[in-house]
Write a protein that holds these residues in place. Structure first.
Motif, PDB file in Angstrom:
ATOM      1  N   ALA A  33       0.826  -1.209   0.000  1.00 19.53           N
ATOM      2  CA  ALA A  33       0.000   0.000   0.000  1.00 19.53           C
ATOM      3  C   ALA A  33       0.859   1.257   0.000  1.00 19.53           C
ATOM      4  N   GLU A  34       1.972   1.226   0.720  1.00 20.16           N
ATOM      5  CA  GLU A  34       2.843   2.400   0.757  1.00 20.16           C
ATOM      6  C   GLU A  34       3.452   2.671  -0.610  1.00 20.16           C
ATOM      7  N   LEU A  58      -7.131  -2.931   7.459  1.00 22.56           N
ATOM      8  CA  LEU A  58      -7.449  -1.675   6.775  1.00 22.56           C
ATOM      9  C   LEU A  58      -6.738  -0.456   7.359  1.00 22.56           C
ATOM     10  N   PRO A  59      -6.727  -0.247   8.679  1.00 23.23           N
ATOM     11  CA  PRO A  59      -6.074   0.968   9.187  1.00 23.23           C
ATOM     12  C   PRO A  59      -4.625   1.123   8.742  1.00 23.23           C
ATOM     13  N   ASP A  60      -3.819   0.063   8.819  1.00 23.21           N
ATOM     14  CA  ASP A  60      -2.424   0.163   8.405  1.00 23.21           C
ATOM     15  C   ASP A  60      -2.300   0.413   6.908  1.00 23.21           C
ATOM     16  N   MET A  61      -3.153  -0.209   6.125  1.00 21.00           N
ATOM     17  CA  MET A  61      -3.119   0.015   4.674  1.00 21.00           C
ATOM     18  C   MET A  61      -3.519   1.445   4.346  1.00 21.00           C
ATOM     19  N   PHE A  62      -4.519   1.958   5.045  1.00 19.36           N
ATOM     20  CA  PHE A  62      -4.957   3.331   4.801  1.00 19.36           C
ATOM     21  C   PHE A  62      -3.873   4.336   5.176  1.00 19.36           C
ATOM     22  N   ARG A  63      -3.223   4.106   6.314  1.00 13.54           N
ATOM     23  CA  ARG A  63      -2.132   5.006   6.712  1.00 13.54           C
ATOM     24  C   ARG A  63      -1.041   5.027   5.646  1.00 13.54           C
ATOM     25  N   ALA A  64      -0.705   3.858   5.132  1.00 17.94           N
ATOM     26  CA  ALA A  64       0.350   3.762   4.129  1.00 17.94           C
ATOM     27  C   ALA A  64      -0.039   4.487   2.850  1.00 17.94           C
ATOM     28  N   LEU A  65      -1.274   4.353   2.417  1.00 12.70           N
ATOM     29  CA  LEU A  65      -1.727   5.061   1.221  1.00 12.70           C
ATOM     30  C   LEU A  65      -1.714   6.564   1.437  1.00 12.70           C
ATOM     31  N   ASP A  89     -15.355   3.676   9.271  1.00 12.39           N
ATOM     32  CA  ASP A  89     -14.799   3.836  10.616  1.00 12.39           C
ATOM     33  C   ASP A  89     -13.304   3.542  10.640  1.00 12.39           C
ATOM     34  N   ALA A  90     -12.843   2.661   9.745  1.00  8.93           N
ATOM     35  CA  ALA A  90     -11.415   2.361   9.658  1.00  8.93           C
ATOM     36  C   ALA A  90     -10.628   3.482   9.004  1.00  8.93           C
ATOM     37  N   GLY A  91     -11.339   4.442   8.387  1.00 13.87           N
ATOM     38  CA  GLY A  91     -10.670   5.591   7.802  1.00 13.87           C
ATOM     39  C   GLY A  91     -10.742   5.703   6.302  1.00 13.87           C
ATOM     40  N   ALA A  92     -11.595   4.912   5.659  1.00 13.75           N
ATOM     41  CA  ALA A  92     -11.762   5.039   4.214  1.00 13.75           C
ATOM     42  C   ALA A  92     -12.326   6.418   3.870  1.00 13.75           C
ATOM     43  N   ALA A  93     -11.857   6.954   2.758  1.00 12.19           N
ATOM     44  CA  ALA A  93     -12.388   8.227   2.272  1.00 12.19           C
ATOM     45  C   ALA A  93     -13.726   8.041   1.586  1.00 12.19           C
ATOM     46  N   GLY A  94     -13.994   6.817   1.161  1.00 15.51           N
ATOM     47  CA  GLY A  94     -15.238   6.538   0.475  1.00 15.51           C
ATOM     48  C   GLY A  94     -15.353   5.069   0.173  1.00 15.51           C
ATOM     49  N   VAL A  95     -16.500   4.696  -0.397  1.00 19.00           N
ATOM     50  CA  VAL A  95     -16.756   3.292  -0.701  1.00 19.00           C
ATOM     51  C   VAL A  95     -17.131   3.144  -2.170  1.00 19.00           C
ATOM     52  N   ILE A  96     -16.849   1.956  -2.673  1.00 19.71           N
ATOM     53  CA  ILE A  96     -17.302   1.533  -3.997  1.00 19.71           C
ATOM     54  C   ILE A  96     -18.231   0.359  -3.733  1.00 19.71           C
ATOM     55  N   ALA A  97     -19.523   0.565  -3.949  1.00 15.91           N
ATOM     56  CA  ALA A  97     -20.550  -0.380  -3.531  1.00 15.91           C
ATOM     57  C   ALA A  97     -20.903  -1.326  -4.671  1.00 15.91           C
TER      58      ALA A  97
END
Length: 262
Positions: A33-34, A58-65, A89-97
């Motif tokens: 992800a980083e 998810l949180p670690d992947m989001f931080r890396a991105l 809640d994990a920190g996603a900026a948005g969703v793809i449904a």
């Protein structure tokens, strides 16, 4: 909030007729992800539907991105309130449904992604608001996180005008494999029935002013430019798994196979 600023910039680009290119992850690894976060994409979707990724990654992947200024998105495993809440809640900026086939389904996703009063998503401390540290700033962002719907069924194409009339839909993304399967032609992307469905989606999206998107899976800049020329404006380019497979292939083995074929 940096996340809110980047989402606002993305919306501004799309509303102005611009193109946004993101990428896709199926590996649940923060190191990958980083690297992808520094690859120049607007966003990267972490695939919880077909990837082998647990929610606690998810949180670690989001931080890396986010270290690379890239928005973390999530392709949900299912378009349910629980999955919307977990991802955001994990920190996603948005969703793809995935698999949105009716206006009611689209409205339910938007509602499930938003805190009251805009929606019904549960409110609480989470990684998204740094466990309360950024609660007030996140309260505003949580009124309208980024929402893209996937059109993957015959019914989704038929009901697209109503789906795109739902307030809060930022973009659509075509799921080509599932759409082709729904049309009875799994994996056949050059048939008249499939190409007509794509043309219909682009037409309706253009009329609604909603950016239409497609996933260019292969590592082909030419294919990416061709899709943009066709009118797609919200595109995913390749996948971490596909990029690795393509880059790591042994050239000597390929040469040997070519020699055997001769």
């Amino acid at each position: 909030m940096v996340r809110a600023d980047l989402v606002a910039a993305l919306r501004q680009r799309l509303s102005g007729g611009g193109v946004s290119v993101g990428s896709w992850m199926q590996f649940g690894d923060s190191d990958v992800a980083e690297v992808m976060g520094r690859a120049g994409y607007d966003w990267v979707a972490v695939d919880l539907e077909h990837g082998s990724i647990a929610h606690d990654r998810l949180p670690d992947m989001f931080r890396a991105l986010e270290l690379g200024g890239t928005l973390p998105m999530v392709r949900l495993p299912e378009s349910t309130p629980l999955e919307c809440k977990r991802a955001l809640d994990a920190g996603a900026a948005g969703v793809i449904a995935p698999t949105i086939s009716t206006a009611e389904e689209a409205r339910a996703v938007v509602d499930a992604c938003r805190w009251p009063p805009a929606g019904t998503r549960g409110v609480g401390f989470s990684r998204a608001n740094l466990f309360g540290t950024d609660f007030e700033a996140y309260r505003a962002f949580a009124q309208a996180p980024f929402v893209a719907v996937m059109i993957e069924t015959r019914a989704g194409v038929q009901n697209l005008p109503g789906i795109l009339a739902v307030e809060g839909i930022d973009a659509l993304l075509i799921g080509p494999y599932d759409l082709s399967a729904s049309l009875g032609q799994t994996g056949a992307f050059d048939t008249p029935k499939f190409t007509a469905a794509l043309a219909r989606i682009r037409e309706v999206a253009g009329q609604a002013g909603v950016p239409a998107g497609l996933h260019v899976v292969d590592l082909s800049p030419e294919a990416l430019h061709a899709r943009i020329a066709e009118g797609y404006r919200f595109l995913a380019y390749s996948i971490d798994s596909v990029a690795l497979r393509s880059a790591i292939a042994n050239p000597l083995a390929a040469e040997a196979q070519d020699g055997d074929a001769r």
